[in-house]
Design a protein around this motif. Structure first.
Motif, short mmCIF file in Angstrom:
data_model
loop_
_atom_site.label_atom_id
_atom_site.label_comp_id
_atom_site.label_asym_id
_atom_site.label_seq_id
_atom_site.Cartn_x
_atom_site.Cartn_y
_atom_site.Cartn_z
N GLY A 70 0.79 -1.22 0.00
CA GLY A 70 0.00 0.00 0.00
C GLY A 70 0.83 1.28 0.00
N TRP A 71 2.15 1.17 -0.12
CA TRP A 71 3.02 2.35 -0.12
C TRP A 71 3.63 2.54 -1.51
CZ3 TRP A 71 5.52 4.96 4.34
CH2 TRP A 71 4.79 4.77 5.53
N TRP A 72 3.96 3.79 -1.80
CA TRP A 72 4.70 4.15 -3.01
C TRP A 72 6.16 4.37 -2.64
CZ3 TRP A 72 2.63 4.44 -7.86
CH2 TRP A 72 1.24 4.43 -7.96
N ILE A 73 7.06 4.11 -3.59
CA ILE A 73 8.48 4.32 -3.33
C ILE A 73 9.20 4.72 -4.61
CG2 ILE A 73 9.14 1.90 -3.62
CD1 ILE A 73 11.08 2.37 -1.17
N SER A 74 10.16 5.61 -4.47
CA SER A 74 11.06 6.01 -5.56
C SER A 74 12.10 6.96 -4.98
CB SER A 74 10.29 6.73 -6.69
OG SER A 74 9.98 8.06 -6.32
N ASP A 75 13.05 7.34 -5.79
CA ASP A 75 13.87 8.51 -5.48
C ASP A 75 13.14 9.61 -6.24
OD1 ASP A 75 15.72 10.67 -5.85
OD2 ASP A 75 17.35 9.31 -5.31
N PHE A 76 12.27 10.31 -5.54
CA PHE A 76 11.31 11.20 -6.21
C PHE A 76 11.99 12.32 -6.99
CE2 PHE A 76 7.53 13.98 -6.51
CZ PHE A 76 6.70 13.07 -7.15
N ASN A 77 13.06 12.88 -6.46
CA ASN A 77 13.77 13.92 -7.20
C ASN A 77 14.31 13.36 -8.52
OD1 ASN A 77 15.08 16.60 -7.50
ND2 ASN A 77 16.94 15.37 -7.33
N SER A 78 14.88 12.18 -8.46
CA SER A 78 15.41 11.55 -9.67
C SER A 78 14.28 11.24 -10.65
CB SER A 78 16.16 10.27 -9.30
OG SER A 78 16.63 9.60 -10.45
N PHE A 79 13.15 10.75 -10.13
CA PHE A 79 12.00 10.41 -10.98
C PHE A 79 11.44 11.64 -11.69
CE2 PHE A 79 7.32 9.85 -11.31
CZ PHE A 79 7.30 8.83 -12.26
N ILE A 80 11.21 12.70 -10.93
CA ILE A 80 10.59 13.91 -11.50
C ILE A 80 11.56 14.65 -12.41
CG2 ILE A 80 9.72 16.22 -10.89
CD1 ILE A 80 7.67 13.96 -10.50
N ASN A 81 12.80 14.83 -11.98
CA ASN A 81 13.76 15.63 -12.74
C ASN A 81 14.67 14.82 -13.65
OD1 ASN A 81 12.92 18.14 -11.57
ND2 ASN A 81 13.91 17.49 -9.69
N GLN A 82 14.53 13.49 -13.60
CA GLN A 82 15.35 12.58 -14.41
C GLN A 82 16.84 12.85 -14.23
OE1 GLN A 82 13.89 9.75 -16.57
NE2 GLN A 82 12.87 10.25 -14.64
N GLU A 83 17.21 13.04 -12.95
CA GLU A 83 18.61 13.21 -12.55
C GLU A 83 19.09 11.91 -11.91
OE1 GLU A 83 18.52 16.47 -9.79
OE2 GLU A 83 18.07 17.93 -11.36
N LYS A 84 20.40 11.81 -11.68
CA LYS A 84 20.94 10.62 -11.04
C LYS A 84 20.38 10.49 -9.62
CE LYS A 84 25.24 10.37 -13.61
NZ LYS A 84 26.71 10.39 -13.55
N ALA A 85 20.04 9.26 -9.27
CA ALA A 85 19.49 8.97 -7.94
C ALA A 85 20.57 9.08 -6.87
CB ALA A 85 18.88 7.57 -7.93
#
Length: 192
Positions: free
Chosen positions: A76-91
């Motif tokens: 039931g949780w979401w996960i990502s490196d959100f900055n990397s996901f949104i800005n397509q930068e290195k995680a």
């Protein structure tokens, strides 16, 4: 697998039958073995991932190779490196599975398409982001002002499932404590 996501969404917003039938096309199923990476530091985070089964951790490694866990994500949780996901930068984060895990993933492009095609999902994600900000603010306050025992007790009360599923050394890393401190606190609590 998709039912868990639908249930989670419908706890926050109302979906029409059309929304429900269209929603699935935006997601891809992915399975991870225990200790398998979803994301490694330095890679670009291509997906936002919803945990339908299992448990993951998100963390940074310091110069000594020690993990500093920022998040646990279970059903039931979401996960990502959100900055990397949104800005397509290195995680800057690593994400790997603590247990065998089943995910529903969505790419950045499909995420944007989803918002256009099913506008109520914009509200759903806004609610998630607001809740996430409140949680992070609270965690920062706890980290800076609670004693070690208060940190552990508060975490255990809010997350009884995680206490049973996650080794105490990982909980220690999340709380910014040593494994020895967590062991001592657990012993003290069990004697009360």
């Amino acid at each position: 697998m998709f039912d868990v996501l639908l249930s989670h969404i419908e706890d926050k917003v109302d979906l029409t039958e059309k929304d429900k039938s269209e929603l699935q096309q935006f997601f891809t199923c992915k399975k991870l073995r225990k200790k398998q990476y979803l994301l490694q530091e330095g890679d670009v985070c291509k997906n936002l991932s919803f945990v339908s089964k299992g448990l993951l951790k998100s963390y940074m490694l310091d110069e000594k190779g020690s993990e500093h866990i920022s998040m646990f994500a279970f059903e039931g949780w979401w996960i990502s490196d959100f900055n990397s996901f949104i800005n397509q930068e290195k995680a800057v984060l690593n994400i790997d599975a603590i247990e065998e895990t089943e995910l529903l993933t969505i790419t950045r492009e499909e995420y944007e398409n989803l918002m256009v095609k099913i506008p109520i999902m914009d509200r759903y994600f806004r609610i998630l982001y607001q809740n996430s900000l409140v949680t992070k603010d609270y965690r920062l306050m706890v980290f800076n002002s609670f004693t070690a025992e208060e940190k552990y007790t508060q975490f255990a009360e809010k997350n009884p499932d995680i206490i049973q599923r996650v080794p105490h050394n990982l909980i220690a890393s999340y709380l910014g404590l040593t494994p020895e401190t967590v062991s001592r606190i657990r012993k003290k609590i069990s004697f009360k």
